[in-house]
Design a protein around this motif. Structure first.
Motif, mmCIF file in Angstrom:
data_model
loop_
_atom_site.group_PDB
_atom_site.id
_atom_site.type_symbol
_atom_site.label_atom_id
_atom_site.label_comp_id
_atom_site.label_asym_id
_atom_site.label_seq_id
_atom_site.Cartn_x
_atom_site.Cartn_y
_atom_site.Cartn_z
ATOM 1 N N VAL A 31 10.785 3.856 -3.982
ATOM 2 C CA VAL A 31 10.116 2.655 -3.471
ATOM 3 C C VAL A 31 8.913 3.038 -2.616
ATOM 4 O O VAL A 31 7.818 2.475 -2.767
ATOM 5 C CB VAL A 31 11.107 1.807 -2.660
ATOM 6 N N VAL A 32 9.092 4.014 -1.735
ATOM 7 C CA VAL A 32 7.996 4.452 -0.872
ATOM 8 C C VAL A 32 6.884 5.087 -1.703
ATOM 9 O O VAL A 32 5.689 4.850 -1.452
ATOM 10 C CB VAL A 32 8.527 5.440 0.191
ATOM 11 N N MET A 33 7.244 5.902 -2.701
ATOM 12 C CA MET A 33 6.246 6.517 -3.568
ATOM 13 C C MET A 33 5.413 5.457 -4.279
ATOM 14 O O MET A 33 4.178 5.573 -4.376
ATOM 15 C CB MET A 33 6.925 7.422 -4.590
ATOM 16 N N GLY A 34 6.077 4.428 -4.798
ATOM 17 C CA GLY A 34 5.356 3.369 -5.474
ATOM 18 C C GLY A 34 4.380 2.654 -4.551
ATOM 19 O O GLY A 34 3.239 2.373 -4.934
ATOM 20 N N PHE A 35 4.827 2.381 -3.316
ATOM 21 C CA PHE A 35 3.936 1.729 -2.356
ATOM 22 C C PHE A 35 2.720 2.596 -2.053
ATOM 23 O O PHE A 35 1.578 2.107 -2.064
ATOM 24 C CB PHE A 35 4.688 1.418 -1.060
ATOM 25 N N VAL A 36 2.937 3.869 -1.776
ATOM 26 C CA VAL A 36 1.827 4.760 -1.417
ATOM 27 C C VAL A 36 0.858 4.915 -2.578
ATOM 28 O O VAL A 36 -0.368 4.840 -2.406
ATOM 29 C CB VAL A 36 2.370 6.133 -0.969
ATOM 30 N N GLY A 37 1.392 5.125 -3.797
ATOM 31 C CA GLY A 37 0.520 5.319 -4.946
ATOM 32 C C GLY A 37 -0.320 4.088 -5.254
ATOM 33 O O GLY A 37 -1.541 4.179 -5.442
ATOM 34 N N VAL A 38 0.325 2.924 -5.291
ATOM 35 C CA VAL A 38 -0.389 1.689 -5.634
ATOM 36 C C VAL A 38 -1.386 1.313 -4.540
ATOM 37 O O VAL A 38 -2.549 0.988 -4.828
ATOM 38 C CB VAL A 38 0.610 0.542 -5.873
ATOM 39 N N SER A 39 -0.959 1.358 -3.286
ATOM 40 C CA SER A 39 -1.855 0.959 -2.199
ATOM 41 C C SER A 39 -3.041 1.908 -2.077
ATOM 42 O O SER A 39 -4.172 1.466 -1.823
ATOM 43 C CB SER A 39 -1.084 0.903 -0.870
ATOM 44 N N THR A 40 -2.811 3.210 -2.276
ATOM 45 C CA THR A 40 -3.920 4.172 -2.217
ATOM 46 C C THR A 40 -4.910 3.930 -3.347
ATOM 47 O O THR A 40 -6.128 3.888 -3.128
ATOM 48 C CB THR A 40 -3.381 5.601 -2.284
ATOM 49 N N GLY A 41 -4.406 3.766 -4.565
ATOM 50 C CA GLY A 41 -5.289 3.536 -5.701
ATOM 51 C C GLY A 41 -6.076 2.239 -5.568
ATOM 52 O O GLY A 41 -7.290 2.210 -5.820
ATOM 53 N N VAL A 42 -5.416 1.153 -5.152
ATOM 54 C CA VAL A 42 -6.092 -0.141 -5.012
ATOM 55 C C VAL A 42 -7.138 -0.088 -3.897
ATOM 56 O O VAL A 42 -8.267 -0.602 -4.046
ATOM 57 C CB VAL A 42 -5.066 -1.254 -4.740
ATOM 58 N N ALA A 43 -6.796 0.546 -2.774
ATOM 59 C CA ALA A 43 -7.743 0.631 -1.656
ATOM 60 C C ALA A 43 -8.984 1.432 -2.051
ATOM 61 O O ALA A 43 -10.117 1.038 -1.726
ATOM 62 C CB ALA A 43 -7.059 1.261 -0.446
ATOM 63 N N LEU A 44 -8.800 2.549 -2.736
ATOM 64 C CA LEU A 44 -9.949 3.339 -3.179
ATOM 65 C C LEU A 44 -10.786 2.568 -4.196
ATOM 66 O O LEU A 44 -12.021 2.661 -4.197
ATOM 67 C CB LEU A 44 -9.468 4.665 -3.784
ATOM 68 N N TRP A 45 -10.136 1.810 -5.071
ATOM 69 C CA TRP A 45 -10.861 1.006 -6.053
ATOM 70 C C TRP A 45 -11.691 -0.082 -5.366
ATOM 71 O O TRP A 45 -12.838 -0.325 -5.738
ATOM 72 C CB TRP A 45 -9.869 0.391 -7.029
ATOM 73 N N LEU A 46 -11.113 -0.724 -4.346
ATOM 74 C CA LEU A 46 -11.854 -1.752 -3.609
ATOM 75 C C LEU A 46 -13.028 -1.156 -2.841
ATOM 76 O O LEU A 46 -14.039 -1.849 -2.621
ATOM 77 C CB LEU A 46 -10.912 -2.477 -2.643
ATOM 78 N N MET A 47 -12.941 0.110 -2.435
ATOM 79 C CA MET A 47 -14.038 0.768 -1.730
ATOM 80 C C MET A 47 -15.026 1.434 -2.680
ATOM 81 O O MET A 47 -15.911 2.158 -2.247
ATOM 82 C CB MET A 47 -13.477 1.797 -0.740
ATOM 83 N N ASP A 48 -14.835 1.212 -4.002
ATOM 84 C CA ASP A 48 -15.731 1.763 -5.023
ATOM 85 C C ASP A 48 -15.757 3.289 -5.022
ATOM 86 O O ASP A 48 -16.775 3.910 -5.347
ATOM 87 C CB ASP A 48 -17.164 1.221 -4.851
ATOM 88 N N ILE A 49 -14.622 3.910 -4.671
ATOM 89 C CA ILE A 49 -14.500 5.360 -4.767
ATOM 90 C C ILE A 49 -14.087 5.695 -6.198
ATOM 91 O O ILE A 49 -13.091 5.155 -6.692
ATOM 92 C CB ILE A 49 -13.456 5.902 -3.776
ATOM 93 N N PRO A 50 -14.829 6.549 -6.905
ATOM 94 C CA PRO A 50 -14.461 6.856 -8.295
ATOM 95 C C PRO A 50 -13.134 7.609 -8.377
ATOM 96 O O PRO A 50 -12.659 8.174 -7.390
ATOM 97 C CB PRO A 50 -15.626 7.722 -8.789
ATOM 98 N N PHE A 51 -12.547 7.588 -9.580
ATOM 99 C CA PHE A 51 -11.280 8.270 -9.860
ATOM 100 C C PHE A 51 -10.134 7.715 -9.014
ATOM 101 O O PHE A 51 -9.230 8.445 -8.602
ATOM 102 C CB PHE A 51 -11.396 9.781 -9.650
ATOM 103 N N LEU B 6 -6.488 9.516 -8.202
ATOM 104 C CA LEU B 6 -6.112 9.815 -6.815
ATOM 105 C C LEU B 6 -4.850 9.061 -6.405
ATOM 106 O O LEU B 6 -4.007 9.592 -5.675
ATOM 107 C CB LEU B 6 -7.273 9.471 -5.888
ATOM 108 N N GLY B 7 -4.711 7.822 -6.875
ATOM 109 C CA GLY B 7 -3.481 7.083 -6.597
ATOM 110 C C GLY B 7 -2.277 7.716 -7.277
ATOM 111 O O GLY B 7 -1.180 7.764 -6.707
ATOM 112 N N PHE B 8 -2.481 8.232 -8.500
ATOM 113 C CA PHE B 8 -1.405 8.911 -9.227
ATOM 114 C C PHE B 8 -0.983 10.188 -8.506
ATOM 115 O O PHE B 8 0.212 10.486 -8.383
ATOM 116 C CB PHE B 8 -1.878 9.222 -10.647
ATOM 117 N N ILE B 9 -1.964 10.946 -8.008
ATOM 118 C CA ILE B 9 -1.649 12.168 -7.251
ATOM 119 C C ILE B 9 -0.896 11.818 -5.965
ATOM 120 O O ILE B 9 0.073 12.493 -5.592
ATOM 121 C CB ILE B 9 -2.944 12.943 -6.938
ATOM 122 N N ALA B 10 -1.335 10.752 -5.289
ATOM 123 C CA ALA B 10 -0.641 10.325 -4.068
ATOM 124 C C ALA B 10 0.794 9.918 -4.373
ATOM 125 O O ALA B 10 1.714 10.205 -3.596
ATOM 126 C CB ALA B 10 -1.402 9.168 -3.418
#
Length: 402
Positions: A219-239, A243-247
């Protein structure tokens, strides 16, 4: 049993324990694969158990044989994997490949970035280890020996290239999940008859503790991966997907993993959007704080909670001996060790039946044949006088010999 028979049994048991310890020393990687397979089997069996508890559907699922339920679970997991691969697989592979090529360039950008802060740059320039790291990074890391730090640059590559080991773990875990009762009976059969009930209890508590830790960690892994990927996408950070998958993957390693996943995120931000570095760092810290103080407490009833020291120290030890696989499995191994100490030593050796096993809550202790729930409540009241809980009916521990 005569004295001679008792002596022979003791000698055979001592030899078996000695050979087992020797095998741990010389075959540590094999035992780690076996333990990972057990963890995989626990995951599959947990999904089977969850399937039988689904409202309405679970009533019909309980009538099906175990093999059919396990097949449904495996097909469901394969469906998720195939669906994810079809939707994101090509893009994820491309992002990981580009990310691998860009990370080395980040060190040059990091050098340029530090130069914009003269005081910090001057202090770093006066450090001899900085010059050694810049001129010969591999040689610099090698001075720390053959432990985890030496192999740190190759950990991510080891995760990607360890497909063969992962396949072996999955296959062994599947075989363990097909007939868990066979292996359980085999283990219990090696225990003296008057202690087999306690052996069954030990296996049950070990299974429940690993199950709860695994569920909470996923559950924690899913939260960290999804929130990291979505946050980077909203900030227009490529990949952002990569990066969310690695997190997500690295968060399987508590304490250490989340901060390791921050390294490629920060380095990439330095390359493509250095003006966003501060916001990316704030995002990383915010996600970790939300994980620790919001998500973890929400899933606390389904999660085994360990203090950071009990997680970090085994990771350092296992990493120095076995590398990445040992680091990844250090936390669940620590969970199992704590449960075995609580059951075998505190309960059955010292006779303290008021101890709360790692996977239990108070409601479960009431139905535990090896728990003195009234004594546990009295101990809690003594430690916290403000909590005045009325005494409940005492559940006496089973009286068989250890």
């Amino acid at each position: 049993m005569t004295t001679i028979q008792a002596q022979k049994s003791f000698i055979l048991m001592a030899m078996a324990v000695f050979l087992l310890m020797v095998s741990f020393y010389y075959l540590i990687h094999v035992w780690l694969i076996v333990f990972a397979s057990i963890l995989m089997a626990v995951f599959l069996l947990s999904l089977v158990e969850f399937l039988t508890k689904i409202p309405v559907l679970g009533r019909y699922a309980r009538r099906l044989p175990h093999g059919v339920l396990l097949t449904l679970v495996v097909l469901f997991l394969l469906g998720i994997f195939v669906g994810f691969a079809a939707t994101f697989g090509h893009e994820l592979a491309n992002q990981l490949e580009h990310l691998k090529q860009m990370i080395p360039q980040a060190f040059d950008y990091l050098h340029q970035y530090v130069q914009s802060y003269p005081m910090l740059y001057e202090w770093l320039q006066n450090q001899a280890w900085i010059e050694r790291l810049r001129s010969d990074p591999q040689g610099f890391l090698a001075q720390f020996g053959e432990g985890a730090m030496t192999h740190l640059p190759t950990y991510l590559g080891g995760v990607i290239s360890g497909i063969g080991t992962f396949v072996v773990i999955v296959i062994l875990g599947l075989f363990l999940a097909i007939s868990p009762a066979v292996y359980r009976r085999s283990f219990v059969a090696m225990i003296p008859k008057n202690s087999r009930n306690k052996a069954e209890y030990l296996l049950e508590r070990s299974y429940r503790a690993m199950q709860q830790w695994l569920v909470g960690q996923l559950v924690v892994m899913g939260f960290v991966g999804v929130s990291t990927g979505v946050a980077l996408w909203l900030m227009d950070i490529p990949f952002a997907l990569a990066l969310g998958f690695i997190a997500f993957l690295l968060d399987f390693v508590p304490v250490l993993g989340p901060w390791l996943s921050a390294v490629p995120i920060v380095l990439l931000t330095l390359i493509v959007a250095p003006d966003m570095l501060l916001w990316v760092v704030i995002m990383i810290v915010a996600v970790q704080q939300l994980e620790s103080y919001v998500v973890a407490p929400i899933v606390q009833n389904r999660m085994v909670d360990l203090p950071p020291v009990a997680l970090l120290l085994p990771q350092v030890v296992m990493g120095s001996i076995t590398g990445f696989l040992g680091v990844a499995l250090a936390a669940p191994m620590m969970v199992m060790i704590i449960v075995w100490v609580q059951v075998l030593y505190i309960k059955f050796t010292l006779g303290d039946y008021t101890v709360q096993i790692l996977d239990q809550d108070e409601e479960q202790m009431k139905n535990d044949l090896y728990a003195d729930f009234q004594g546990y409540q009295q101990k809690q009241t003594a430690n916290n006088p403000a909590k005045n809980t009325p005494p409940q009916q005492t559940i006496k521990p089973n009286g068989d010999d250890a």
